[in-house]
Design a protein around this motif. Sequence first.
Motif, short mmCIF file in Angstrom:
data_model
loop_
_atom_site.label_atom_id
_atom_site.label_comp_id
_atom_site.label_asym_id
_atom_site.label_seq_id
_atom_site.Cartn_x
_atom_site.Cartn_y
_atom_site.Cartn_z
N GLU A 218 1.31 7.74 22.50
CA GLU A 218 1.39 6.89 23.68
C GLU A 218 0.12 6.06 23.84
OE1 GLU A 218 1.54 8.17 28.14
OE2 GLU A 218 3.58 8.33 27.32
N ALA A 219 0.28 4.78 24.08
CA ALA A 219 -0.87 3.88 24.23
C ALA A 219 -1.70 4.28 25.46
CB ALA A 219 -0.40 2.44 24.37
N GLY A 220 -3.00 4.31 25.29
CA GLY A 220 -3.90 4.66 26.39
C GLY A 220 -4.02 6.14 26.63
N SER A 221 -3.35 6.95 25.81
CA SER A 221 -3.43 8.40 25.97
C SER A 221 -3.71 9.01 24.60
CB SER A 221 -2.12 8.95 26.54
OG SER A 221 -2.15 10.35 26.57
N GLY A 222 -4.71 9.82 24.55
CA GLY A 222 -5.10 10.36 23.26
C GLY A 222 -4.20 11.44 22.71
N ASN A 223 -3.44 12.12 23.60
CA ASN A 223 -2.72 13.30 23.11
C ASN A 223 -1.30 13.40 23.67
OD1 ASN A 223 -2.87 15.42 21.31
ND2 ASN A 223 -3.48 16.92 22.87
N ASN A 224 -0.70 12.26 23.96
CA ASN A 224 0.70 12.22 24.41
C ASN A 224 1.54 11.51 23.35
OD1 ASN A 224 -0.36 13.33 26.71
ND2 ASN A 224 0.00 11.54 28.00
N PHE A 225 2.74 12.05 23.09
CA PHE A 225 3.59 11.51 22.04
C PHE A 225 5.00 11.32 22.56
CE2 PHE A 225 0.16 13.81 20.05
CZ PHE A 225 -0.23 13.00 18.98
N ASN A 226 5.62 10.22 22.15
CA ASN A 226 7.00 9.91 22.53
C ASN A 226 7.88 9.90 21.28
OD1 ASN A 226 6.55 9.45 25.36
ND2 ASN A 226 5.56 7.51 24.79
N PHE A 227 9.08 10.45 21.45
CA PHE A 227 10.06 10.52 20.35
C PHE A 227 11.35 9.89 20.83
CE2 PHE A 227 13.76 12.65 18.58
CZ PHE A 227 13.55 12.52 17.21
N VAL A 228 12.02 9.13 19.94
CA VAL A 228 13.32 8.55 20.25
C VAL A 228 14.15 8.50 18.98
CG1 VAL A 228 12.50 6.18 19.93
CG2 VAL A 228 14.56 6.59 21.27
N LEU A 229 15.42 8.82 19.11
CA LEU A 229 16.37 8.74 17.99
C LEU A 229 17.68 8.19 18.54
CD1 LEU A 229 17.15 9.38 15.02
CD2 LEU A 229 17.90 11.63 15.81
N GLY A 230 18.17 7.13 17.93
CA GLY A 230 19.42 6.55 18.41
C GLY A 230 19.96 5.51 17.46
N LEU A 231 21.11 4.95 17.83
CA LEU A 231 21.76 3.92 17.04
C LEU A 231 21.13 2.57 17.33
CD1 LEU A 231 25.49 4.97 17.51
CD2 LEU A 231 24.00 5.46 15.55
N LYS A 232 21.02 1.76 16.29
CA LYS A 232 20.45 0.42 16.45
C LYS A 232 21.05 -0.48 15.38
CE LYS A 232 16.07 -2.03 17.07
NZ LYS A 232 14.59 -1.93 17.02
N ALA A 233 22.26 -0.97 15.64
CA ALA A 233 22.93 -1.88 14.70
C ALA A 233 22.41 -3.29 14.96
CB ALA A 233 24.44 -1.81 14.86
#
Length: 272
Positions: A218-233
Amino acid sequence: MRSNRRRLLWSVLLISVLLLAGSIVFYREIHHSEDPVELFEDRALDKAARSAPITVRPDTAAPSPLSPMSIPLQLIEVPKPELAGQFLRMWRVSGPNICGALREAGIEMSEWKAASMRNRNYECYFQRIYERDEVRPLSSTFLKVRGNEMGDVLEIRAKIIGPTTDAEGRLAPAVLRIFEIIVKQSCWRDFEDTLASIQNLRNVEDERFGSYLGFTREAGSGNNFNFVLGLKATSASQMRTKTYFSTERWLATTNPRLMDSLSPSLSANCAQ
């Protein structure tokens, strides 16, 4: 001398009279010889006209009245959802099933239900706060599987704050297990190689054949993480294929066979 002249004069006069008479006779002969032919032709035509009655042929080219056209159902090729996976990236597991698989792995996911009373989105989620201060969590894990009332998955999101790591800075196995189950249940094996980056907490963004996986700090955070999984046609061919297999583009029918064929049965079988 005079007698000779008279003979010559009478001879010329006689010859002139003979020529005139011969011309008159010749003309009359020709005129009489043409009249019978024309008279014969006229009589023959009149006789043929009287003897042959006029018959009207039916116009075969005239269009006949069109009867109502009915299109047999077998001529309408309805989409077969079981074949969609061969042409289009799609979820092969339903929302309730993936939530159940996570629960079986010891992750306390909620039941698959509507997000709120006035919201048509359905979801299941998991949240665990390990440490916090007076303002915000210092270490937590949040996971949400979002979809619709039919059980179709739309996307999966997760957020980890201050994750626990080992001595080498790798993600704790208990948290990594969440992402392993998600990738396995989606049956998208081409994303399995991203698990190494997730384990080492490295950014990875991958878009493959109409789907997207992202694990980013995550921008501006040293130890936070975001995950996403999905369709993208995104490509034109993927969009056209997605439109063809979309049941919303097909008219409703009272034929139960067609309705069954338009209702996909999702399972976690990745052998297809």
